[in-house]
Design a protein around this motif. Structure first.
Motif, PDB file in Angstrom:
ATOM      1  N   SER A 108       0.841  -1.207   0.000  1.00  0.00           N
ATOM      2  CA  SER A 108       0.000   0.000   0.000  1.00  0.00           C
ATOM      3  C   SER A 108       0.874   1.255   0.000  1.00  0.00           C
ATOM      4  O   SER A 108       1.886   1.308   0.706  1.00  0.00           O
ATOM      5  CB  SER A 108      -0.882   0.032   1.255  1.00  0.00           C
ATOM      6  N   ALA A 109       0.460   2.231  -0.781  1.00  0.00           N
ATOM      7  CA  ALA A 109       1.211   3.484  -0.863  1.00  0.00           C
ATOM      8  C   ALA A 109       0.246   4.588  -1.277  1.00  0.00           C
ATOM      9  O   ALA A 109      -0.731   4.329  -1.981  1.00  0.00           O
ATOM     10  CB  ALA A 109       2.338   3.362  -1.895  1.00  0.00           C
ATOM     11  N   PRO A 110       0.507   5.815  -0.834  1.00  0.00           N
ATOM     12  CA  PRO A 110      -0.413   6.914  -1.181  1.00  0.00           C
ATOM     13  C   PRO A 110      -0.307   7.292  -2.662  1.00  0.00           C
ATOM     14  O   PRO A 110       0.763   7.123  -3.263  1.00  0.00           O
ATOM     15  CB  PRO A 110       0.069   8.062  -0.288  1.00  0.00           C
ATOM     16  N   PRO A 111      -1.400   7.822  -3.241  1.00  0.00           N
ATOM     17  CA  PRO A 111      -1.384   8.192  -4.667  1.00  0.00           C
ATOM     18  C   PRO A 111      -0.260   9.159  -5.011  1.00  0.00           C
ATOM     19  O   PRO A 111       0.276   9.128  -6.111  1.00  0.00           O
ATOM     20  CB  PRO A 111      -2.747   8.866  -4.873  1.00  0.00           C
TER      21      PRO A 111
ATOM     22  N   VAL B  13       4.987   1.877  -6.078  1.00  0.00           N
ATOM     23  CA  VAL B  13       4.543   2.818  -7.116  1.00  0.00           C
ATOM     24  C   VAL B  13       3.434   2.180  -7.952  1.00  0.00           C
ATOM     25  O   VAL B  13       2.437   2.836  -8.292  1.00  0.00           O
ATOM     26  CB  VAL B  13       5.747   3.250  -8.001  1.00  0.00           C
ATOM     27  N   GLU B  14       3.577   0.899  -8.264  1.00  0.00           N
ATOM     28  CA  GLU B  14       2.527   0.214  -9.038  1.00  0.00           C
ATOM     29  C   GLU B  14       1.222   0.175  -8.236  1.00  0.00           C
ATOM     30  O   GLU B  14       0.138   0.375  -8.782  1.00  0.00           O
ATOM     31  CB  GLU B  14       2.978  -1.199  -9.404  1.00  0.00           C
TER      32      GLU B  14
ATOM     33  N   ASP C  97      -4.276   2.163  -7.718  1.00  0.00           N
ATOM     34  CA  ASP C  97      -5.301   2.844  -6.901  1.00  0.00           C
ATOM     35  C   ASP C  97      -5.849   4.076  -7.629  1.00  0.00           C
ATOM     36  O   ASP C  97      -7.053   4.335  -7.629  1.00  0.00           O
ATOM     37  CB  ASP C  97      -4.708   3.286  -5.556  1.00  0.00           C
ATOM     38  N   VAL C  98      -4.945   4.853  -8.232  1.00  0.00           N
ATOM     39  CA  VAL C  98      -5.386   6.047  -8.967  1.00  0.00           C
ATOM     40  C   VAL C  98      -6.284   5.615 -10.128  1.00  0.00           C
ATOM     41  O   VAL C  98      -7.371   6.170 -10.346  1.00  0.00           O
ATOM     42  CB  VAL C  98      -4.167   6.859  -9.475  1.00  0.00           C
ATOM     43  N   TYR C  99      -5.832   4.588 -10.860  1.00  0.00           N
ATOM     44  CA  TYR C  99      -6.630   4.081 -11.992  1.00  0.00           C
ATOM     45  C   TYR C  99      -8.035   3.667 -11.515  1.00  0.00           C
ATOM     46  O   TYR C  99      -9.048   4.042 -12.111  1.00  0.00           O
ATOM     47  CB  TYR C  99      -5.912   2.882 -12.637  1.00  0.00           C
ATOM     48  N   ASN C 100      -8.076   2.883 -10.425  1.00  0.00           N
ATOM     49  CA  ASN C 100      -9.378   2.394  -9.943  1.00  0.00           C
ATOM     50  C   ASN C 100     -10.294   3.541  -9.517  1.00  0.00           C
ATOM     51  O   ASN C 100     -11.494   3.530  -9.793  1.00  0.00           O
ATOM     52  CB  ASN C 100      -9.179   1.441  -8.754  1.00  0.00           C
ATOM     53  N   THR C 101      -9.712   4.531  -8.847  1.00  0.00           N
ATOM     54  CA  THR C 101     -10.521   5.672  -8.406  1.00  0.00           C
ATOM     55  C   THR C 101     -11.173   6.353  -9.602  1.00  0.00           C
ATOM     56  O   THR C 101     -12.371   6.667  -9.592  1.00  0.00           O
ATOM     57  CB  THR C 101      -9.637   6.690  -7.644  1.00  0.00           C
TER      58      THR C 101
ATOM     59  N   THR D  74      -5.786  -5.300  -6.062  1.00  0.00           N
ATOM     60  CA  THR D  74      -4.493  -5.892  -5.702  1.00  0.00           C
ATOM     61  C   THR D  74      -4.619  -6.648  -4.382  1.00  0.00           C
ATOM     62  O   THR D  74      -5.597  -6.502  -3.655  1.00  0.00           O
ATOM     63  CB  THR D  74      -3.402  -4.810  -5.596  1.00  0.00           C
ATOM     64  N   MET D  75      -3.596  -7.452  -4.090  1.00  0.00           N
ATOM     65  CA  MET D  75      -3.676  -8.366  -2.942  1.00  0.00           C
ATOM     66  C   MET D  75      -2.532  -8.062  -1.968  1.00  0.00           C
ATOM     67  O   MET D  75      -1.623  -7.316  -2.278  1.00  0.00           O
ATOM     68  CB  MET D  75      -3.519  -9.806  -3.440  1.00  0.00           C
ATOM     69  N   ARG D  76      -2.596  -8.713  -0.825  1.00  0.00           N
ATOM     70  CA  ARG D  76      -1.446  -8.732   0.081  1.00  0.00           C
ATOM     71  C   ARG D  76      -0.826 -10.123   0.004  1.00  0.00           C
ATOM     72  O   ARG D  76      -1.549 -11.111  -0.168  1.00  0.00           O
ATOM     73  CB  ARG D  76      -1.865  -8.408   1.513  1.00  0.00           C
ATOM     74  N   LEU D  77       0.492 -10.180   0.153  1.00  0.00           N
ATOM     75  CA  LEU D  77       1.191 -11.463  -0.016  1.00  0.00           C
ATOM     76  C   LEU D  77       1.946 -11.806   1.270  1.00  0.00           C
ATOM     77  O   LEU D  77       3.175 -11.739   1.332  1.00  0.00           O
ATOM     78  CB  LEU D  77       2.176 -11.360  -1.192  1.00  0.00           C
ATOM     79  N   PRO D  78       1.211 -12.158   2.345  1.00  0.00           N
ATOM     80  CA  PRO D  78       1.869 -12.359   3.635  1.00  0.00           C
ATOM     81  C   PRO D  78       2.846 -13.535   3.643  1.00  0.00           C
ATOM     82  O   PRO D  78       3.765 -13.570   4.457  1.00  0.00           O
ATOM     83  CB  PRO D  78       0.693 -12.637   4.599  1.00  0.00           C
ATOM     84  N   ASN D  79       2.660 -14.494   2.730  1.00  0.00           N
ATOM     85  CA  ASN D  79       3.572 -15.651   2.668  1.00  0.00           C
ATOM     86  C   ASN D  79       4.481 -15.611   1.444  1.00  0.00           C
ATOM     87  O   ASN D  79       4.870 -16.646   0.925  1.00  0.00           O
ATOM     88  CB  ASN D  79       2.769 -16.959   2.682  1.00  0.00           C
ATOM     89  N   GLY D  80       4.759 -14.412   0.965  1.00  0.00           N
ATOM     90  CA  GLY D  80       5.588 -14.299  -0.230  1.00  0.00           C
ATOM     91  C   GLY D  80       4.725 -14.414  -1.478  1.00  0.00           C
ATOM     92  O   GLY D  80       3.520 -14.651  -1.397  1.00  0.00           O
ATOM     93  N   PRO D  81       5.360 -14.225  -2.652  1.00  0.00           N
ATOM     94  CA  PRO D  81       4.590 -14.211  -3.890  1.00  0.00           C
ATOM     95  C   PRO D  81       3.984 -15.568  -4.244  1.00  0.00           C
ATOM     96  O   PRO D  81       4.522 -16.618  -3.888  1.00  0.00           O
ATOM     97  CB  PRO D  81       5.632 -13.803  -4.942  1.00  0.00           C
ATOM     98  N   CYS D  82       2.857 -15.504  -4.918  1.00  0.00           N
ATOM     99  CA  CYS D  82       2.269 -16.663  -5.608  1.00  0.00           C
ATOM    100  C   CYS D  82       1.738 -17.755  -4.678  1.00  0.00           C
ATOM    101  O   CYS D  82       1.609 -18.920  -5.091  1.00  0.00           O
ATOM    102  CB  CYS D  82       3.249 -17.243  -6.627  1.00  0.00           C
ATOM    103  N   ARG D  83       1.460 -17.408  -3.423  1.00  0.00           N
ATOM    104  CA  ARG D  83       0.821 -18.396  -2.539  1.00  0.00           C
ATOM    105  C   ARG D  83       0.085 -17.689  -1.411  1.00  0.00           C
ATOM    106  O   ARG D  83       0.585 -16.715  -0.860  1.00  0.00           O
ATOM    107  CB  ARG D  83       1.870 -19.342  -1.957  1.00  0.00           C
ATOM    108  N   ASP D  84      -1.101 -18.194  -1.108  1.00  0.00           N
ATOM    109  CA  ASP D  84      -1.868 -17.751   0.067  1.00  0.00           C
ATOM    110  C   ASP D  84      -2.100 -16.240   0.095  1.00  0.00           C
ATOM    111  O   ASP D  84      -2.004 -15.611   1.154  1.00  0.00           O
ATOM    112  CB  ASP D  84      -1.160 -18.161   1.370  1.00  0.00           C
ATOM    113  N   ALA D  85      -2.392 -15.670  -1.048  1.00  0.00           N
ATOM    114  CA  ALA D  85      -2.624 -14.223  -1.097  1.00  0.00           C
ATOM    115  C   ALA D  85      -3.981 -13.889  -0.486  1.00  0.00           C
ATOM    116  O   ALA D  85      -4.917 -14.689  -0.541  1.00  0.00           O
ATOM    117  CB  ALA D  85      -2.576 -13.746  -2.546  1.00  0.00           C
TER     118      ALA D  85
END
Ligand code: SF4
Length: 273
Positions: A45-48, A147-148, A153-157, A245-256
């Motif tokens: 997460s990051a501000p616009p 940044v992505e 977030d800006v796009y979705n808004t 978008t998702m959070r990846l607490p266990n690293g990429p590509c699993r359990d998002a």
């Protein structure tokens, strides 16, 4: 997910066994991942404002690169046609001026709460190119994922603000293969409540095939920031898309994990009364 056929484990150890046998197939965007935990527990997460700052740098860098090319080629171009360098400088000046005016309108649209340009000239037009170029610049500063995230977030808004409506059969929900079981259950519950189809897209290519075959009029797509950028670049120009978008607490590509409230709000916004 890789499976083998071991003797049936005692019930108490089953959950752990499934976890151990899960095969983490990395999406190609994450191939260079070292295996170390992701910063912030996989929450980018990051501000616009972060995106807008990097986007301004990107426009300035792009203008400087083109100016350097024109400068270096000017003597040769002048031998072809003497006024050619002047024409190119004037064209470049006009293009850079237009780019900054557009950027000002983007800022005013986002922070002012009213889109000042039609979607083809804003979030579903030049914005998609700017988003991707900005991502390239952010990589050089090791700030890519944040940044992505801000760019999406800006796009979705901007996209949500258009207030589109589609029929239930015209909306498609696309989810990746890496969601946790709890997240998948939540997505299926939302899809069931609003009677919209859900597809698991194991690769971006497959997602695009599903879209080609099902011909939806709108899509809610779920992916990590890296995958979402390519998805939006390839699809959002042709079709209205909202990208969660998702959070990846266990690293990429699993359990998002993802924010199911936002997904429900978007689905309701599109197909609700
Ligand atoms: S969406 Fe999931 S599976 Fe695809 S690259 Fe991102 S983390 Fe990996």
């Amino acid at each position: 997910m890789a499976t083998s056929a071991p003797p049936a484990p005692p019930a108490a150890s089953r959950a752990q066994l499934i976890h151990i046998e899960t095969d983490r197939r990395l999406g190609h965007e994450w191939e260079e991942w070292s295996g170390a935990p992701l910063p912030g527990g996989g929450d980018f997460s990051a501000p616009p404002g972060l995106f807008f700052r990097f986007a301004a740098v990107t426009i300035a860098v792009a203008a400087a690169v083109v100016a350097a090319v024109v400068y270096l080629l000017a003597p040769r171009l002048a031998t072809l046609w003497a006024p050619l360098p002047t024409v190119l400088w004037l064209g470049l000046g006009a293009a850079v001026g237009l780019a900054w005016i557009w950027y000002g309108l983007l800022l005013a649209s986002f922070y002012g709460g009213t889109s000042l340009l039609p979607e083809r000239l804003l979030e579903r037009g030049p914005y998609l190119q700017l988003m991707n170029l900005t991502s390239q610049v952010a990589r050089a500063f090791h700030r890519r994922d944040w940044v992505e995230h801000a760019a999406i977030d800006v796009y979705n808004t901007l996209a949500v603000r258009r207030g589109r409506k589609v029929g239930k059969g015209e909306l498609l929900v696309l989810i990746p293969r890496c969601l946790s079981k709890q997240a998948i259950d939540g997505v299926l519950a939302i899809a069931g409540r609003y009677d919209v189809p859900v597809f698991v897209a194991t690769r971006g290519q497959l997602a695009r095939r599903v879209i080609r075959e099902r011909r939806p009029r709108a899509v809610v797509a779920v992916a990590c920031e890296r995958d979402m950028m390519t998805g939006l670049r390839d699809v959002a120009g042709k079709l209205p898309v909202l990208g969660l978008t998702m959070r990846l607490p266990n690293g990429p590509c699993r359990d998002a994990v993802l924010d199911l409230d936002v997904m429900e709000e978007w689905v309701r916004g599109w197909v609700g009364p």
